[in-house]
Design a protein around this motif. Structure first.
Motif, PDB file in Angstrom:
ATOM      1  N   GLY A   1     -67.516 -89.272 -47.057  1.00 46.38           N
ATOM      2  CA  GLY A   1     -67.671 -87.972 -47.747  1.00 46.38           C
ATOM      3  C   GLY A   1     -68.917 -87.597 -47.735  1.00 46.38           C
ATOM      4  O   GLY A   1     -69.192 -86.306 -47.242  1.00 46.38           O
ATOM      5  N   ARG A   2     -69.825 -88.452 -47.990  1.00 49.56           N
ATOM      6  CA  ARG A   2     -71.255 -87.994 -48.238  1.00 49.56           C
ATOM      7  C   ARG A   2     -71.979 -87.826 -46.642  1.00 49.56           C
ATOM      8  O   ARG A   2     -72.492 -86.888 -46.428  1.00 49.56           O
ATOM      9  CB  ARG A   2     -72.028 -89.166 -48.649  1.00 49.56           C
ATOM     10  N   ALA A   3     -71.331 -88.743 -45.735  1.00 50.09           N
ATOM     11  CA  ALA A   3     -71.796 -88.530 -44.307  1.00 50.09           C
ATOM     12  C   ALA A   3     -71.526 -87.439 -44.016  1.00 50.09           C
ATOM     13  O   ALA A   3     -72.288 -86.416 -42.873  1.00 50.09           O
ATOM     14  CB  ALA A   3     -71.600 -89.634 -43.617  1.00 50.09           C
ATOM     15  N   TYR A   4     -70.277 -86.855 -43.836  1.00 48.72           N
ATOM     16  CA  TYR A   4     -69.518 -85.787 -43.252  1.00 48.72           C
ATOM     17  C   TYR A   4     -70.320 -84.675 -43.816  1.00 48.72           C
ATOM     18  O   TYR A   4     -70.653 -83.670 -43.164  1.00 48.72           O
ATOM     19  CB  TYR A   4     -68.145 -85.867 -43.661  1.00 48.72           C
ATOM     20  N   TYR A   5     -70.472 -84.522 -45.435  1.00 46.91           N
ATOM     21  CA  TYR A   5     -71.100 -83.388 -46.027  1.00 46.91           C
ATOM     22  C   TYR A   5     -72.626 -83.267 -45.308  1.00 46.91           C
ATOM     23  O   TYR A   5     -72.719 -82.224 -45.128  1.00 46.91           O
ATOM     24  CB  TYR A   5     -70.906 -83.787 -47.306  1.00 46.91           C
ATOM     25  N   GLU A   6     -73.144 -84.300 -45.197  1.00 50.04           N
ATOM     26  CA  GLU A   6     -74.483 -84.241 -44.705  1.00 50.04           C
ATOM     27  C   GLU A   6     -74.589 -83.744 -43.364  1.00 50.04           C
ATOM     28  O   GLU A   6     -75.513 -82.813 -43.170  1.00 50.04           O
ATOM     29  CB  GLU A   6     -75.276 -85.463 -45.027  1.00 50.04           C
ATOM     30  N   ALA A   7     -73.550 -83.944 -42.299  1.00 52.21           N
ATOM     31  CA  ALA A   7     -73.810 -83.585 -41.178  1.00 52.21           C
ATOM     32  C   ALA A   7     -73.371 -82.317 -41.171  1.00 52.21           C
ATOM     33  O   ALA A   7     -73.833 -81.398 -40.300  1.00 52.21           O
ATOM     34  CB  ALA A   7     -72.771 -84.564 -40.289  1.00 52.21           C
ATOM     35  N   LEU A   8     -72.245 -81.690 -41.920  1.00 55.06           N
ATOM     36  CA  LEU A   8     -72.111 -80.390 -41.870  1.00 55.06           C
ATOM     37  C   LEU A   8     -73.254 -79.518 -42.349  1.00 55.06           C
ATOM     38  O   LEU A   8     -73.759 -78.339 -41.770  1.00 55.06           O
ATOM     39  CB  LEU A   8     -70.790 -80.022 -42.861  1.00 55.06           C
ATOM     40  N   ARG A   9     -74.012 -80.081 -43.470  1.00 56.50           N
ATOM     41  CA  ARG A   9     -75.174 -79.195 -44.202  1.00 56.50           C
ATOM     42  C   ARG A   9     -76.214 -79.089 -42.939  1.00 56.50           C
ATOM     43  O   ARG A   9     -76.576 -77.997 -42.820  1.00 56.50           O
ATOM     44  CB  ARG A   9     -75.480 -80.002 -45.258  1.00 56.50           C
ATOM     45  N   GLU A  10     -76.249 -80.297 -42.227  1.00 57.17           N
ATOM     46  CA  GLU A  10     -77.384 -80.132 -41.263  1.00 57.17           C
ATOM     47  C   GLU A  10     -77.042 -78.827 -40.162  1.00 57.17           C
ATOM     48  O   GLU A  10     -77.758 -78.282 -39.501  1.00 57.17           O
ATOM     49  CB  GLU A  10     -77.075 -81.244 -40.179  1.00 57.17           C
ATOM     50  N   LYS A  11     -75.531 -78.587 -40.032  1.00 53.72           N
ATOM     51  CA  LYS A  11     -75.375 -77.486 -39.105  1.00 53.72           C
ATOM     52  C   LYS A  11     -74.906 -76.241 -39.775  1.00 53.72           C
ATOM     53  O   LYS A  11     -74.275 -75.305 -39.356  1.00 53.72           O
ATOM     54  CB  LYS A  11     -73.801 -78.108 -38.316  1.00 53.72           C
ATOM     55  N   GLY A  12     -75.291 -76.117 -41.031  1.00 56.40           N
ATOM     56  CA  GLY A  12     -75.246 -74.551 -41.773  1.00 56.40           C
ATOM     57  C   GLY A  12     -73.997 -74.450 -42.572  1.00 56.40           C
ATOM     58  O   GLY A  12     -73.659 -73.532 -42.799  1.00 56.40           O
ATOM     59  N   VAL A  13     -73.350 -75.608 -42.786  1.00 53.38           N
ATOM     60  CA  VAL A  13     -71.996 -75.504 -43.455  1.00 53.38           C
ATOM     61  C   VAL A  13     -71.903 -76.137 -44.870  1.00 53.38           C
ATOM     62  O   VAL A  13     -72.230 -77.594 -44.669  1.00 53.38           O
ATOM     63  CB  VAL A  13     -70.790 -76.016 -42.337  1.00 53.38           C
ATOM     64  N   LEU A  14     -71.536 -75.709 -45.845  1.00 54.74           N
ATOM     65  CA  LEU A  14     -71.660 -76.476 -46.951  1.00 54.74           C
ATOM     66  C   LEU A  14     -70.427 -76.694 -47.484  1.00 54.74           C
ATOM     67  O   LEU A  14     -69.413 -75.600 -47.780  1.00 54.74           O
ATOM     68  CB  LEU A  14     -72.265 -75.422 -48.119  1.00 54.74           C
ATOM     69  N   VAL A  15     -70.069 -78.019 -47.800  1.00 55.65           N
ATOM     70  CA  VAL A  15     -68.873 -78.229 -48.512  1.00 55.65           C
ATOM     71  C   VAL A  15     -69.194 -79.110 -49.946  1.00 55.65           C
ATOM     72  O   VAL A  15     -70.580 -79.151 -50.099  1.00 55.65           O
ATOM     73  CB  VAL A  15     -67.751 -79.264 -47.595  1.00 55.65           C
ATOM     74  N   ARG A  16     -68.268 -79.806 -50.563  1.00 54.69           N
ATOM     75  CA  ARG A  16     -68.716 -80.361 -51.641  1.00 54.69           C
ATOM     76  C   ARG A  16     -68.064 -81.857 -51.590  1.00 54.69           C
ATOM     77  O   ARG A  16     -66.965 -82.019 -51.120  1.00 54.69           O
ATOM     78  CB  ARG A  16     -68.027 -79.684 -52.926  1.00 54.69           C
TER      79      ARG A  16
END
Lengths: 355, 355
Positions: B304-319
């Motif tokens: 969960g954390r790795a996917y969240y961080e990778a998405l955040r990097e690309k400008g998409v926020l999830v939780r």
């Protein structure tokens, strides 16, 4: 009360707000509202974009509003906490700092909400009687048994305790929070906010409901050193993290930035108050001077309740408080000069009818 | 924590809201907000007159809003209580009904605010684990030790417990309040409000923050029989009598009167959700169906954390939520079809980069 209610709340005493009757139009001088509209910037702050964006959560940190508040008082942003009305700040203070071993300490005649909050936590407050003219006796607070709640100016007396006396109380109780509730300070008092850097135990609480003409929004705030304020912040985040909505945040920021408007409005209230007090005294009323946007006065002949009821009959709302020390008085909000003329005319008419 | 804090609050654990970063523009799918603006009536409800009248207090009884809510659910006005977000309603429930002898009872994976509220009252909640697929085990609640907090649909699982099961729990605990938290019910659940006339111990809590597109205002409500609701009303009047401001009252009334708009918005979310879930599954994601405006899914490879961080990097926020049972998952809010396409594109790009 249902059979499900926890016995811990068996002493819950709801606060009774001033009445907001809808049966007819009254000259409303019973809840210490401002008669003036909010600052012009407030009307601009709530535009279509703000409303269309309401699908998104507000900033739970209220960062922009707290920065504006801090700047206004010459403090750092971490020294200001925005709350849902000053009532929420007071509730957090009671929760964070009071318990059975450190009961809240306040005057016998003061803002009634302190006692309501104490009751809700099953705390027995230590009540210090005001003197015979409703003045705070400073010596009563120099060795307090628990956190001190000091309304300054006090309500309903309207009396302001000089800052040097406030400082004596704060200095004398270094291990206890002293909460100075300055809801009415802009009408003739002086804020204790300037003392914050010197006292770790001082908290100053203010509201946007009175001098900032915004009773309809719910904005209050607490000022204090970072450490003591962090307790209130933790309370906020544990009870209602988003208690200020997006519109309130925008409105609050616009209002706090317009000090000139606040000064214009409060100066007008002070002028009206002084003329009004004189008019009452010339009719035989007694009562102290006031540093607030209300006066607390005694009709020469009628009890508080009788005068209140006679005024209500004539379309003017004021407030009276049962209780041995207050029942001869009424508290009258200072509105516009026209409002006060209406009250005086009603008073004269009552006089004639009962003459 | 300052040295002034009462030891009674030593277990205060602040709720951590989803992040609201201001460093760049994100596709924001982390706090279950609606992507749609509020109902058109809301934009009309806040006119210049409403703003100019903000110097006056709101109706502390919130009578018009509560009448509208009651009408919407076929109840009497005394059976509805408007609150400052559903969080305030939940806080009142915890205060009014829970104590050491009747601790709150809820699932191990559910809305995190229940545990925050319990901590703030120094209560040890009785935690009932969901089954291996995050489903509520009804038998776990048929002899509850204290008031039951049941999020339905649950978060972050998104699963809806059939109304017949909710009713079994309510019926099995006649001496304990059962609080059904229906924040997400309009996206695929069915409200328990229809059961209120039959069960004195049932409370239904809802919010305007999700299906009513109003996270930026703070409006929630509780529904229940008069007697149990009177306890929550007493709490409100003892803690913050004016917790809903004048604009929120107007906005809430306008929103609740436009059921057609709510239906249009929620139907659109459901359509987007189903297509999105399919797209995720075709990429190897797993996770239950959802009856809410979010999905709770597991990346085929990333934590969960790795996917969240990778998405955040690309400008998409999830939780994502730390914790042994949830750390392999992310919770993704269902926004517009464009939002979901952006998330899927970011996911595919992550895949390629890590190929």
């Amino acid at each position: 009360m249902s059979r499900f209610l926890s016995p811990l709340l068996d002493r819950l005493t709801p606060y009774v707000p001033g009445e907001q009757p809808r049966d007819r139009r009254y000259v409303k001088l019973n809840t210490n509202e401002s008669p003036f509209p909010p600052a012009p910037g407030v009307l601009e702050a709530v535009d279509r974009a703000a409303l269309e964006g309401l699908n998104r959560y507000p900033d739970p940190a209220a960062a922009a509003l707290e920065a504006a508040l801090a700047a206004r008082f010459g403090l750092r942003p971490a020294q200001a906490l925005a709350t849902n009305g000053s009532d929420e700040a007071l509730a957090f203070c009671m929760r964070a700092f009071c318990d059975a071993s450190r009961p809240p300490c306040f005057a016998d005649v003061t803002y009634g909400f302190y006692a309501v909050l104490a009751c809700a936590q099953r705390l027995e407050p230590v009540v210090r009687p005001l003197d015979e003219r409703f003045r705070v006796r400073v010596e009563d607070y120099l060795d307090a048994p628990g956190p001190v709640f000091l309304a300054n100016p006090n309500a309903p007396s309207g009396l302001f305790l000089p800052l040097s006396d406030v400082e004596r109380i704060v200095r004398a109780n270094p291990d206890l929070p002293v909460i100075v509730d300055e809801a009415y300070v802009d009408f003739g008092g002086q804020s204790a906010a300037g003392l914050i850097d010197r006292y770790a135990n001082l908290l100053v609480v203010q509201t946007f409901s009175k001098s900032r003409n915004l009773a309809g929004v719910r904005i209050g705030f607490a000022l204090g050193q970072e450490e003591i304020l962090s307790d209130l912040r933790a309370c906020k985040n544990a009870f209602n993290p988003y208690s200020l909505d997006s519109l309130a945040l925008r409105i609050g920021e616009a209002a706090v930035r317009d000090e000139a408007y606040l000064r214009r409005c409060t100066e007008e209230i002070v002028r009206t108050r002084e003329a009004f007090l004189q008019a009452l005294r010339s009719r035989g009323f007694t009562g102290n001077d006031s540093a607030a946007n209300f006066v607390f006065v005694r009709h020469p002949r009628l009890s508080g309740r009788a005068y209140y009821e006679a005024l209500r009959e004539k379309g003017v709302l004021v407030r009276y408080f049962e209780g041995p020390r207050t029942r001869d008085f009424v508290r009258i909000t200072v509105g516009t000069p026209e409002d006060m003329r209406a009250l005086l005319a009603a008073t004269d008419a009552i006089e004639e009818e009962n003459g």
